[in-house]
Write an enzyme that holds these catalytic residues in place. Structure first.
Site, short mmCIF file in Angstrom:
data_model
loop_
_atom_site.label_atom_id
_atom_site.label_comp_id
_atom_site.label_asym_id
_atom_site.label_seq_id
_atom_site.Cartn_x
_atom_site.Cartn_y
_atom_site.Cartn_z
N TRP A 99 0.84 -1.21 0.00
CA TRP A 99 0.00 0.00 0.00
C TRP A 99 0.87 1.25 0.00
CZ3 TRP A 99 -4.30 -1.34 -1.81
CH2 TRP A 99 -4.94 -2.51 -1.41
N ASP A 166 -1.52 6.83 6.34
CA ASP A 166 -2.57 5.90 5.94
C ASP A 166 -2.81 5.00 7.16
OD1 ASP A 166 -4.08 3.77 5.03
OD2 ASP A 166 -2.83 3.34 3.28
N LYS A 190 -11.76 -1.94 7.38
CA LYS A 190 -10.92 -2.83 8.17
C LYS A 190 -11.35 -2.83 9.64
CE LYS A 190 -8.46 -3.29 4.41
NZ LYS A 190 -7.40 -2.42 3.95
#
Ligand SMILES: *Cc1c(COP(=O)(O)O)cnc(C)c1O
Length: 356
Positions: A99, A166, A190
């Site tokens: 990511w 993030d 999540k």
């Protein structure tokens, strides 16, 4: 048989969120209409949005000067939105996984995006520590929890340039000193809500400094002005997030959940370290994620990978396969995962060891 949900995302939600979502789908806030079919401009939904933002602020202790936004597009949209809004010339990135790498790739479209350090040569199995962030960078971007590889930056780092994070997979898992960050973002699927909503916490004073023209939908200031209603927000996902935040508040907030998360992770890491069949992929306890716990078969037992995967599945352990890019195993131990599920997984690991 009871199913234990270890999926990495979308992932387990509190039973409270599921039950309140069912109620809201049948009758939202006494309107006689479903949350799935109501106007986002209705006074009931505007109240829901405002309350969700208020809970978000309260639980994370977000100071004055920061705005909370609920947007579409996923965390992946933020990979371009962040540089578009914050990078005039240069930005720095810490490459700690897939990511982080994707975020860096997008930033390169908008200026000089430098990788200050990377753990790629070791399959991202640690968090780089000794690096220098260029003093002239417009911001420094980190990924606090590396969902795929199972490493986590568990402390709020000090940084001399604006810090962007993030936090898709560890938001609300621990207290965060928001004042150390210029911007925090993440997909909610999540640790907070079903897929569809992306949260952004942004310090207003960092905006408005870039000279490039910004499309309205990609301009944070437009969404701030529109109070996350510039266009249709993901109504149902915001409603579900409100339920999860209520659940978390009732439970005692982020400090209380952090304690549980530490306990849960310790139970599983201890078993991985003890069990002769398995080896944790992240060696340094400081770097081990409390949210995504990764392991592989020990060198002498490689051939037992598939049999263990099948055995665990037959015992109701769902979603423990590692990410398709790394293999092995990964158990996600998000806020909503009960300690009981971790203990059930540990029993399965012990039972499999005794059979082999
Ligand atoms: C899942 C994840 C993403 C991607 O989120 P999308 O909402 O699917 O775009 C980005 N970063 C991290 C750390 C993630 O865990």
């Amino acid at each position: 048989m009871k199913k234990h949900n270890f999926y990495a995302g979308p992932s387990i939600l509190p039973q409270y969120t599921i039950e309140k979502s069912i109620e809201g789908i049948k009758d939202f806030a006494g309107t006689g209409l479903s949350i799935l079919e109501i106007s986002h401009r209705s006074k009931e939904f505007v109240a829901c949005m405002n309350d969700t933002i208020a809970l978000f602020r309260e639980l994370l202790g977000i100071p004055e000067g920061y705005k909370v936004l609920f947007l579409g597009g996923g965390a992946s949209m933020q990979f371009c939105m962040v540089p578009m809004n914050l990078m005039e010339k240069k930005a720095a990135y810490l490459n700690t996984g897939e990511w982080a790498g994707k975020a860096l790739k997008e930033a390169k479209l908008f200026g000089e995006a430098v990788e200050v350090a990377s753990s790629k040569e070791k399959l991202f199995n640690y968090i780089p520590k000794n690096y220098t962030v260029p003093a002239d960078a417009d911001y420094f971007h980190i990924t606090t929890n590396n969902t795929i590889y199972g490493t986590e930056i568990k402390k709020d780092i000090d940084c001399s340039v604006p810090l962007v994070a993030d936090m898709s997979s560890d938001i609300f898992s621990r207290p965060v000193d928001i004042s150390k960050y210029a911007l925090i973002y993440g997909g909610a699927q999540k640790n907070l809500a079903p897929a569809g909503v992306t949260f952004v916490i942004v310090k207003e004073s960092v905006l408005g400094k870039v000279t490039r023209p910004l499309p309205s939908m990609l301009d944070y200031r437009v969404h701030i002005k529109g109070e996350s209603m510039f266009n249709t927000p993901p109504v149902f996902a915001v409603f579900a997030a409100q339920q999860t935040l209520r659940w978390l508040k009732e439970l005692g907030g982020v400090k209380a959940i952090q304690k549980k998360n530490i306990e849960k992770a310790a139970v599983l890491y201890n078993e991985i370290d003890r069990n002769k069949l398995f080896r944790a992929t992240i060696a340094d306890p400081e770097d081990r994620s409390l949210m995504n716990i990764c392991w592989v078969m020990s060198d002498n037992y490689k051939e037992l990978e598939k049999p263990f995967a099948d055995f665990a599945k037959s015992k109701g352990m769902l979603g423990i396969e590692g990410h398709r890019s790394v293999g092995g195993f990964r158990a996600s131990t998000y806020n909503a995962l009960p300690q009981e599920s971790v203990e059930a997984l540990v029993s399965v690991m012990k039972e499999f060891e005794s059979k082999n």
